[in-house]
Enzyme design. Structure first.
Site, PDB file in Angstrom:
ATOM      1  N   LYS A 255       0.823  -1.204   0.000  1.00 26.22           N
ATOM      2  CA  LYS A 255       0.000   0.000   0.000  1.00 26.22           C
ATOM      3  C   LYS A 255       0.862   1.261   0.000  1.00 26.22           C
ATOM      4  CE  LYS A 255      -1.967  -1.365   3.752  1.00 26.22           C
ATOM      5  NZ  LYS A 255      -2.839  -1.538   4.934  1.00 26.22           N
ATOM      6  N   THR A 288      -8.327   9.913   8.118  1.00 27.48           N
ATOM      7  CA  THR A 288      -8.021   8.648   7.440  1.00 27.48           C
ATOM      8  C   THR A 288      -7.931   7.471   8.401  1.00 27.48           C
ATOM      9  OG1 THR A 288      -5.638   9.092   7.609  1.00 27.48           O
ATOM     10  CG2 THR A 288      -6.766   9.855   5.607  1.00 27.48           C
ATOM     11  N   GLY A 290      -8.393   4.211  10.254  1.00 25.87           N
ATOM     12  CA  GLY A 290      -9.062   2.961   9.901  1.00 25.87           C
ATOM     13  C   GLY A 290      -8.958   2.568   8.444  1.00 25.87           C
ATOM     14  N   THR A 291      -8.163   3.280   7.667  1.00 26.43           N
ATOM     15  CA  THR A 291      -8.081   2.987   6.236  1.00 26.43           C
ATOM     16  C   THR A 291      -7.584   1.568   5.964  1.00 26.43           C
ATOM     17  OG1 THR A 291      -7.556   5.317   5.855  1.00 26.43           O
ATOM     18  CG2 THR A 291      -7.196   3.812   4.027  1.00 26.43           C
ATOM     19  N   GLY A 292      -6.515   1.167   6.653  1.00 24.52           N
ATOM     20  CA  GLY A 292      -5.956  -0.169   6.420  1.00 24.52           C
ATOM     21  C   GLY A 292      -6.899  -1.279   6.834  1.00 24.52           C
ATOM     22  N   CYS A 293      -7.551  -1.093   7.995  1.00 24.79           N
ATOM     23  CA  CYS A 293      -8.530  -2.086   8.455  1.00 24.79           C
ATOM     24  C   CYS A 293      -9.668  -2.214   7.445  1.00 24.79           C
ATOM     25  CB  CYS A 293      -9.101  -1.674   9.808  1.00 24.79           C
ATOM     26  SG  CYS A 293      -7.887  -1.471  11.122  1.00 24.79           S
TER      27      CYS A 293
END
Length: 354
Positions: A255, A288, A290-293
């Site tokens: 990412k 932003t 919590g984007t990865g979760c």
């Protein structure tokens, strides 16, 4: 007034205007209540909310929806639904922006029933984390087993696993219960570079969990740890994806959210054969959290629907981009992405965020 799920008797096209919806719903409700349609009054707010829900259902192509629309009059309007089931094995975020809270909202908006196994409990808000308490590995295992034995799981993901003991127990349960497809969000280092796990936990993830992953989603700093490379350019990201894939995961998505400049929003996919650069619009927002979760949960949900890993990832990225476009400006710090933006915007993707 008691609410009913009504089967609309007329074909609908989308986007559906408020007058069309009002006319059809009023006619159906009048039949249910035995009252003349002209006596029913719908406020504009109620119509807009109903329209948003109908558009969400329609645009996500819920397979059972056409069946409900065309069911014979002898069948009941309400029907048992059998959606796919996804499992998140991750920590709890008391602020609701990341962790299992973000995962479960994401599952719901991917039309998947969400289940969870909590690994740790955090006290956090938009300003940061003030406390973390881990659960015993046996408690994590018991949650996973309870879900799988009764409900069944078609897609899973891991998030924050906190320590080596939990990592090893989760890996054992994944193997024992055959939790596939599995998405592994390594959650070793934050997108800003802050270390989240002890070295022994990182090693356990590398040796025991990554080889079980259908899709692995490291951020810039996690990819640096896993590949041993410094990531400053797109070519660095490609090299890292190829090197990490050699460690056993079926596919790797490096990412670019933590990358500099124009590389933010650029991810690199490699599955052993296919190397792809996935670009989406860069959304200028500080909210932003919590984007990865959210991304890993959306991939798991799409896999639960039966999509292949690459298609699932592309669909998940599109969802995250729209959630970033409509973030929640709550609290005094970094707010979360807008998981349920269609409900806040009336189903209009490009409505301005609050």
């Amino acid at each position: 007034m008691k609410l009913h799920l009504l089967r609309l008797s007329v074909p609908l096209s989308f986007p559906l205007s408020a007058p069309q919806l009002e006319q059809s719903l009023c006619r159906q409700l009048a039949q249910e209540l035995g009252q003349p349609a002209q006596l029913l009054r719908w406020s504009l707010t109620a119509v807009e909310e109903a329209r948003a829900w109908v558009e969400v259902v329609a645009t996500t192509t819920l397979p059972v929806y056409p069946k409900l629309m065309s069911a014979p009059e002898s069948e009941p309007a309400l029907a048992d639904l059998h959606p796919p089931v996804a499992l998140t094995i991750a920590g709890s975020d008391s602020g609701g922006g990341a962790g299992i809270q973000a995962d479960l909202r994401t599952f719901a908006f991917q039309r998947v029933h969400g289940t969870s196994a909590v690994t740790c409990i955090t006290a956090q808000n938009t300003l940061g984390v003030s406390r973390v308490d881990g659960l015993p590995p046996q408690a994590v295992a018991a949650q996973i087993e309870a879900v799988v034995q009764d409900i069944g799981v078609q897609g899973s993901k891991t998030g924050m696993l906190l320590n080596a003991e939990i990592v090893l127990e989760v890996a054992r349960q994944v193997e024992r219960l055959r939790l596939q497809p599995l998405v592994v969000d390594p959650v070793m280092v934050s997108r800003t570079g802050a270390t989240l796990l002890a070295p022994e936990a990182m090693q356990a993830i590398r040796e025991r969990l990554i080889p079980l992953a259908q899709v692995l989603t490291p951020n810039r700093y996690e990819a640096q740890i896993l590949s041993g490379l410094e990531l400053h350019s797109l070519e660095d990201m490609k090299a890292a994806a190829e090197r990490i894939a050699s460690q056993g995961s079926a596919a790797v998505l490096v990412k670019g959210g933590g990358m500099p400049g124009d590389l933010q929003g650029v991810d690199v996919w490699f599955d052993g054969q296919r190397l792809e650069v996935l670009k989406t619009e860069r959304i200028p927002t500080r909210h932003t959290h919590g984007t990865g979760c959210t991304l890993s949960a959306a991939i798991a949900a799409q896999l639960a629907w039966g999509k292949d890993p690459f298609a699932a990832t592309v669909a998940a990225k599109a969802y995250v981009t729209e959630a970033l476009r409509h973030p929640l400006a709550i609290g005094s710090g970094q707010g979360p992405v807008g998981h349920f933006y269609p409900l806040l915007t009336g189903g209009k993707k490009n409505s301005p965020a609050g």
